[in-house]
Write a protein that holds these residues in place. Structure first.
Motif, PDB file in Angstrom:
ATOM      1  N   TRP A 227       0.844  -1.034   0.065  1.00  0.00           N
ATOM      2  CA  TRP A 227      -0.102   0.064  -0.400  1.00  0.00           C
ATOM      3  C   TRP A 227       0.623   1.207  -0.017  1.00  0.00           C
ATOM      4  O   TRP A 227       0.734   2.351  -0.581  1.00  0.00           O
ATOM      5  CB  TRP A 227      -1.183   0.116   1.191  1.00  0.00           C
ATOM      6  CG  TRP A 227      -2.136  -0.933   0.498  1.00  0.00           C
ATOM      7  CD1 TRP A 227      -1.810  -2.606   1.334  1.00  0.00           C
ATOM      8  CD2 TRP A 227      -2.872  -1.064  -0.045  1.00  0.00           C
ATOM      9  NE1 TRP A 227      -3.626  -2.785   1.379  1.00  0.00           N
ATOM     10  CE2 TRP A 227      -3.670  -2.504   0.199  1.00  0.00           C
ATOM     11  CE3 TRP A 227      -3.319  -0.470  -0.864  1.00  0.00           C
ATOM     12  CZ2 TRP A 227      -4.884  -2.745  -0.896  1.00  0.00           C
ATOM     13  CZ3 TRP A 227      -4.626  -1.135  -1.696  1.00  0.00           C
ATOM     14  CH2 TRP A 227      -5.456  -1.928  -1.302  1.00  0.00           C
ATOM     15  N   LEU A 256      -7.088   4.485   2.569  1.00  0.00           N
ATOM     16  CA  LEU A 256      -7.759   3.845   2.854  1.00  0.00           C
ATOM     17  C   LEU A 256      -7.149   3.161   4.271  1.00  0.00           C
ATOM     18  O   LEU A 256      -6.998   2.206   4.902  1.00  0.00           O
ATOM     19  CB  LEU A 256      -9.450   3.579   2.687  1.00  0.00           C
ATOM     20  CG  LEU A 256     -10.216   3.776   3.384  1.00  0.00           C
ATOM     21  CD1 LEU A 256     -10.780   4.644   4.929  1.00  0.00           C
ATOM     22  CD2 LEU A 256     -11.438   3.987   2.523  1.00  0.00           C
ATOM     23  N   GLN A 257      -6.666   2.199   2.781  1.00  0.00           N
ATOM     24  CA  GLN A 257      -6.331   1.010   3.623  1.00  0.00           C
ATOM     25  C   GLN A 257      -5.039   0.573   4.690  1.00  0.00           C
ATOM     26  O   GLN A 257      -4.653  -0.028   5.143  1.00  0.00           O
ATOM     27  CB  GLN A 257      -5.518  -0.499   1.790  1.00  0.00           C
ATOM     28  CG  GLN A 257      -7.252  -0.494   1.136  1.00  0.00           C
ATOM     29  CD  GLN A 257      -7.162  -2.124   2.089  1.00  0.00           C
ATOM     30  OE1 GLN A 257      -6.479  -2.291   2.097  1.00  0.00           O
ATOM     31  NE2 GLN A 257      -9.114  -1.891   1.652  1.00  0.00           N
ATOM     32  N   GLN A 258      -4.289   1.997   4.624  1.00  0.00           N
ATOM     33  CA  GLN A 258      -3.138   2.565   5.290  1.00  0.00           C
ATOM     34  C   GLN A 258      -3.697   2.757   7.426  1.00  0.00           C
ATOM     35  O   GLN A 258      -3.193   3.506   7.933  1.00  0.00           O
ATOM     36  CB  GLN A 258      -1.943   3.155   4.466  1.00  0.00           C
ATOM     37  CG  GLN A 258      -1.791   2.172   3.822  1.00  0.00           C
ATOM     38  CD  GLN A 258      -0.233   2.849   2.816  1.00  0.00           C
ATOM     39  OE1 GLN A 258       0.571   3.441   3.446  1.00  0.00           O
ATOM     40  NE2 GLN A 258      -1.036   3.743   2.330  1.00  0.00           N
ATOM     41  N   GLY A 259      -4.956   3.095   6.968  1.00  0.00           N
ATOM     42  CA  GLY A 259      -5.753   3.733   8.008  1.00  0.00           C
ATOM     43  C   GLY A 259      -5.822   5.413   8.032  1.00  0.00           C
ATOM     44  O   GLY A 259      -5.743   5.714   9.276  1.00  0.00           O
ATOM     45  N   TYR A 283     -19.093   4.270  -1.942  1.00  0.00           N
ATOM     46  CA  TYR A 283     -18.713   3.618  -1.074  1.00  0.00           C
ATOM     47  C   TYR A 283     -17.685   3.997  -0.154  1.00  0.00           C
ATOM     48  O   TYR A 283     -17.620   4.119   0.395  1.00  0.00           O
ATOM     49  CB  TYR A 283     -18.801   2.181  -1.010  1.00  0.00           C
ATOM     50  CG  TYR A 283     -18.650   1.834  -0.685  1.00  0.00           C
ATOM     51  CD1 TYR A 283     -19.695   0.638   0.691  1.00  0.00           C
ATOM     52  CD2 TYR A 283     -17.629   0.435   0.076  1.00  0.00           C
ATOM     53  CE1 TYR A 283     -19.192   0.332   1.655  1.00  0.00           C
ATOM     54  CE2 TYR A 283     -17.096  -0.012   0.523  1.00  0.00           C
ATOM     55  CZ  TYR A 283     -18.629  -0.625   2.333  1.00  0.00           C
ATOM     56  OH  TYR A 283     -18.201  -1.260   2.826  1.00  0.00           O
ATOM     57  N   LYS A 287     -16.855   4.968   4.176  1.00  0.00           N
ATOM     58  CA  LYS A 287     -16.028   4.159   5.004  1.00  0.00           C
ATOM     59  C   LYS A 287     -14.914   5.624   5.463  1.00  0.00           C
ATOM     60  O   LYS A 287     -14.753   5.890   6.744  1.00  0.00           O
ATOM     61  CB  LYS A 287     -15.459   3.298   4.613  1.00  0.00           C
ATOM     62  CG  LYS A 287     -15.882   2.235   4.177  1.00  0.00           C
ATOM     63  CD  LYS A 287     -15.339   0.763   3.269  1.00  0.00           C
ATOM     64  CE  LYS A 287     -13.597  -0.034   4.123  1.00  0.00           C
ATOM     65  NZ  LYS A 287     -13.146  -0.817   3.540  1.00  0.00           N
ATOM     66  N   LEU A 291     -14.891   6.159   9.227  1.00  0.00           N
ATOM     67  CA  LEU A 291     -13.541   6.385  10.331  1.00  0.00           C
ATOM     68  C   LEU A 291     -13.230   7.729  11.009  1.00  0.00           C
ATOM     69  O   LEU A 291     -12.754   7.348  11.861  1.00  0.00           O
ATOM     70  CB  LEU A 291     -12.206   5.833   9.545  1.00  0.00           C
ATOM     71  CG  LEU A 291     -12.621   4.004   8.975  1.00  0.00           C
ATOM     72  CD1 LEU A 291     -11.522   4.047   8.062  1.00  0.00           C
ATOM     73  CD2 LEU A 291     -12.511   3.492   9.951  1.00  0.00           C
TER      74      LEU A 291
ATOM     75  N   LEU B 347      -8.408  -0.718   9.897  1.00  0.00           N
ATOM     76  CA  LEU B 347      -8.025   0.306   9.363  1.00  0.00           C
ATOM     77  C   LEU B 347      -7.155   1.350   9.872  1.00  0.00           C
ATOM     78  O   LEU B 347      -6.075   1.487  10.291  1.00  0.00           O
ATOM     79  CB  LEU B 347      -8.762   0.946   7.638  1.00  0.00           C
ATOM     80  CG  LEU B 347      -9.243  -0.213   6.857  1.00  0.00           C
ATOM     81  CD1 LEU B 347      -9.707   0.527   6.220  1.00  0.00           C
ATOM     82  CD2 LEU B 347      -8.193  -0.690   6.079  1.00  0.00           C
ATOM     83  N   ALA B 353      -2.484  -2.300   6.168  1.00  0.00           N
ATOM     84  CA  ALA B 353      -1.061  -1.780   5.269  1.00  0.00           C
ATOM     85  C   ALA B 353      -0.490  -2.854   5.857  1.00  0.00           C
ATOM     86  O   ALA B 353       0.785  -4.148   5.308  1.00  0.00           O
ATOM     87  CB  ALA B 353      -0.635  -0.894   6.067  1.00  0.00           C
TER      88      ALA B 353
END
Lengths: 355, 543
Positions: A227, A256-259, A283, A287, A291, B347, B353
């Motif tokens: 990512w 997003l995948q990495q927060g 969508y 999310k 978050l 996440l 990650a």
């Protein structure tokens, strides 16, 4: 004497024509009864009795076609056209018969003559006239948009056309950025990610400004869950093409995948502004908003997804997201309703697939 | 309290600043075990699923011993009834006694643990003192029949399966002891994977020939055995409501997530939703993962759940769940929001990650650097031994994941392992009693790997519970130390049993405040407890 002989010959001809006409009638009657072999026998007899009767040859050819005996159909159909060169039905049947037997080039003029675009397209695939084939399939699809055969052949012809163009590119300009990009795309499809990465890198070295390269390389990294690298590439793409909504969406998704939800939210909002109402963007936007504590924004995005998608798996996911959102807010009834909708869609379209 | 900066502390800080590996790989002197999973061209699914390890002190000498579960011999063409040749020493489970010098002695035969039955292909192990005699007993799961070994207290074990009535059957994987009815006797939960046997095997993957996904086989139910307290168990799987849900269960972990005084069960299922069995307190359970938010990802997708752990990672006092999964998914972290509600926070916590390219099995939330935050360790390796041929971006053997917890967010750290492993189980415990948590990893076709914690300057406290009204191990107790919470259990991870001692990192604190909520309901508070010690706490016998 000569007059007598001529009279006798004419009388015999009339008798023959009458007999041929009888066999024609019997043959047509047999067709109504779906008695193909009888049909063939009758039409053949008619052609024997009256070798100048074009209709008999056409009908004989048609009977063979009905029997899928395309090889036997060709001769009578050709004979019919010799006798009557403008018979459209004979051109059509002969075109089909020749194509079925693999004589595509010979079939083409007959199919062109009657405007049989679908069959013509197939013949043109065989003869390598791919551009013309694609045009003919597109024209046919305009009349029959959901025809599975047409859709298949259009895809097939387009694929061959694409391959042909790429082959030419690779042969003529093997060291070009585009050639490396084409190779990379091929490796990506084959899931050979290290090779794809290498080719994209080379393409970027040659032409760093080429639109789409960073995005595609980013997808290579995303596919193998790298990512941070994916983020870097998507970021480079959005720098090159700030007005590209897909780039912003993919960058947002990688963040997003990495927060990195706050950053993701900004990119996804930007993507949605550039190209509103893309369900995937909305969508993910929901999310990211969820978050970052933006429950109302998340709910708004997911409700919109449901409006747009209705009964798809993405709509199911949006229902699931809303259920979680409402559950957290203590809105038990609404949460239950959304969960029921999620489960209802799951039962009809199946559970969402894992990532 | 300000911590004094001694030379030792300074050096340890300097070492951490340079990002030294947390662990070193310690040769296991005296251990010659190889996990025989016996892979065949037939791709029998059982081959890729073992095997368990237990860290427990079977002889009460204060040193952790190691029990290792073996697979068995698999014939290239296997048929029902299967014979895994478990009588051959190469396929025995093994018990290794730890000696004072850190080496191990194989005591398998002397302990009476050598032959696990030819029809049983070994999977996992659970540890608990089911008869409260002060000696930990072993429960070994298998494809076939499971075995309960009673610890006789003299270095030997007796197979009491038949008398106890806990043989199970089918394909059992993980198991754990817990006291679901708070009667002071440890009950037993067993996960079962699917309905499978050698005659109904399938090969998937087309030309690649791979192990099939779980969906290729019918789902099945888990087992719950109630301990009658007389050395026998009652199968209450159906009566308790456990069999109301069929699944493809691999991992199990226990905690009272809603604070109602009764231990609940989290089951990790492969390729579907996860299960959370809420203990109703009347001997029944209700599966409630979906409505609790602990069933699926935030996208409503199922998980390839393998191992699981049920502990409090963010020090809010409530046990959370981590589930390990396959690549292209993300390890699931379900944060316990309170009021019986969980939220998927993979996440936010950084697991997206860290984990989306990996396959996880054994898992632990342990404070490896003793800073007061539980870190994450996962034994990793893909389920398919030929995955790289199918997807070049994936690897069969992987490095384990060590992720340090920084205020609730996980960041990758150097575990010290440099060679990828075909890892499966991971058991956690302080094997050399130095106050730092170590890890034992099992590997398919290979020896176990011991990761010895290199230690540092932070303080710690290790608590052994001695139940009196509660079960003797104190399983199910909620122990709070300086703001951290641990649930007493040896279960969790995947097919493994952990050191039952409750370990707390104290950071710079030299004293600790300890609060224990026992399964009996008794509350116990200890103040000004000195750091850096192994403390046994006895449950008050009266309230």
């Amino acid at each position: 004497m000569i007059q007598l002989l001529l009279f006798a010959w004419l009388a015999a001809q009339a008798a023959t024509s009458d007999a041929a006409a009888d066999h024609m009638r019997t043959g047509l009657e047999a067709r109504k009864q779906h008695q193909v072999d009888a049909e063939i026998a009758e039409f053949r007899r008619a052609t024997e009795l009256d070798p100048g009767l074009a209709d008999a040859f056409v009908n004989l050819g048609a009977a063979y076609m009905e029997k899928h005996d395309y090889g036997s159909a060709i001769a009578p159909l050709k004979r019919a056209l010799k006798l009557s060169p403008d018979l459209p039905v004979a051109h059509q049947f002969l075109g089909y018969a020749l194509l079925a037997q693999g004589y595509a080039a010979e079939a083409i003029p007959h199919l062109e003559r009657v405007g049989a675009q679908d069959a013509l397209g197939i013949a043109q695939i065989e003869t390598g006239q791919l551009t013309e084939a694609v045009a003919n399939f597109n024209a046919s699809l305009a009349k029959r948009p959901d025809d599975p055969d047409l859709l298949y052949y259009l895809g097939h012809a387009s694929g061959l056309l694409s391959k042909s163009a790429i082959d030419t590119l690779l042969a003529a300009h093997p060291d070009s950025a585009r050639a490396h990009q084409a190779l990379a795309e091929n490796y990506f499809v084959l899931r050979q990610m290290p090779q794809a990465e290498k080719e994209y890198r080379e393409a970027l070295r040659l032409r760093p400004e080429l639109p789409g390269l960073h995005m595609e390389l980013g997808q290579v990294y995303a596919n193998s869950a790298q990512w941070p690298k994916a983020e870097a590439e998507f970021r480079a793409e959005t720098k090159l093409r700030p007005g590209n909504a897909e780039g912003a969406y993919r960058l947002g998704a990688a963040l997003l995948q990495q927060g990195k939800a706050a950053e993701a939210l900004e990119e996804l909002k930007r993507s949605n502004d550039l190209k509103p109402d893309m369900p995937e963007t909305l969508y993910s936007l929901g999310k990211a908003a969820s978050l970052t504590g933006g429950a109302p924004a998340a709910a708004k995005a997911w409700v919109r997804v449901i409006e747009l998608e209705k009964d798809t798996s993405l709509a199911a996911q949006a229902h699931f997201g809303l259920a979680g959102l409402y559950r957290k807010e203590g809105k038990t009834q609404q949460a239950q309703h959304e969960m029921q909708e999620f489960q209802r869609l799951q039962s009809t379209i199946g559970p969402p697939r894992s990532e | 309290m300000v911590r004094k900066l001694t030379r030792r502390n300074f050096l340890s800080y300097a070492a951490f600043a340079a990002a030294s590996p947390i662990f070193e790989i310690k040769p296991l002197r005296g251990i010659d075990f190889i996990l025989q999973n016996s892979p065949t061209p037939q791709k029998y699914l059982i081959e890729t699923m073992p095997g368990g390890a237990a860290l427990f002190d079977y002889n009460n000498d204060g040193l952790l011993d190691i029990f290792l579960v073996n697979g068995g011999k698999i014939a290239n063409s296997l048929h029902v009834p299967e014979n895994f040749e478990r009588a051959t020493p190469r396929y025995w489970n093994r018990l290794y006694r730890q000696n004072r010098d850190g080496s191990f002695t194989d005591v398998t035969q002397a302990a009476g643990l050598s032959h696990a039955g030819n029809a049983n292909y070994g999977m996992g192990v659970a540890v608990g003192d089911y008869d409260n005699d002060g000696y930990p007993d072993l429960y070994v799961t298998s494809y076939g029949k499971n075995i309960l070994y009673h610890n006789n207290g003299d270095g030997t074990f007796t197979d009491v399966t038949a008398k106890a009535g806990v043989a199970g059957g089918g394909w059992s994987v993980s198991a754990g002891f817990f006291d679901y009815d708070n009667d002071g006797h440890l009950d037993l939960f067993v996960t079962r994977y699917m309905e499978w046997d050698a005659d109904h095997n399938k090969i998937c993957g087309g030309d690649w020939h791979t192990y099939c996904p779980p969906s290729a086989f019918p789902a099945t139910t888990c087992l719950l055995y109630r301990n009658r307290g007389d050395g026998t168990f009652e199968d209450v799987s159906e009566r308790s409501g456990i069999t109301a849900k069929k699944g493809r269960a691999l991992g199990v972990a226990f905690a009272d997530y809603d604070g109602d005084g009764f231990t609940d069960i989290f089951v990790s299922n492969d390729g579907m939703q996860q299960y959370l069995f809420h203990n109703n307190g009347d001997g029944t359970f209700k599966e409630c993962a979906l409505e609790s938010g602990a069933a699926l990802t935030s996208d409503g997708k199922g998980l390839s759940g393998m191992g699981s752990v049920f502990q409090d990672y963010d020090n809010d006092g409530r046990p959370d769940v981590v589930v390990t999964v396959l690549p292209r998914e993300i390890y699931g972290l379900y944060h316990n929001d309170g009021a019986g509600i969980f939220s998927y926070q993979s996440l936010e916590t950084g697991l997206g990650a860290l984990t989306s390219g990996s396959s996880g099995w054994g898992v632990g939330l342990e404070d490896f650097d003793n800073d007061g935050w539980k870190d994450l360790f996962v034994a990793q390796s893909h389920v398919l031994d030929n995955v790289q041929q199918i997807d070049a971006s994936l690897r069969y053997k992987e490095l384990p994941l060590l992720a340090l917890n920084h205020n609730g967010r996980f960041e990758r750290a150097d575990s010290g392992v440099t060679t990828p492993l075909a890892a499966r189980g991971a058991a956690f415990g302080d094997i050399n009693n130095d106050g730092w948590i170590d890890v034992l990893i099992t590997t398919l076709g290979g020896p176990p790997v011991l990761l010895l914690n290199r230690g540092g300057g932070n303080h710690w406290l290790s608590i052994t519970l001695r139940g009196t009204r509660s079960n003797r191990d104190g399983y199910g107790a909620r122990v709070r130390v300086n703001g951290q919470t641990r649930i007493a259990t040896s279960a969790g991870s995947y097919v493994c049993a952990n050191d039952k001692r409750l370990h707390f990192g104290l950071g710079s604190a030299e004293k600790a405040a300890v609060e224990i909520l026992w399964p009996s309901g008794a509350k116990q508070v200890l103040k000004d407890v000195r750091a850096d010690q192994f403390l046994e706490v006895r449950e008050p016998e009266t309230s």
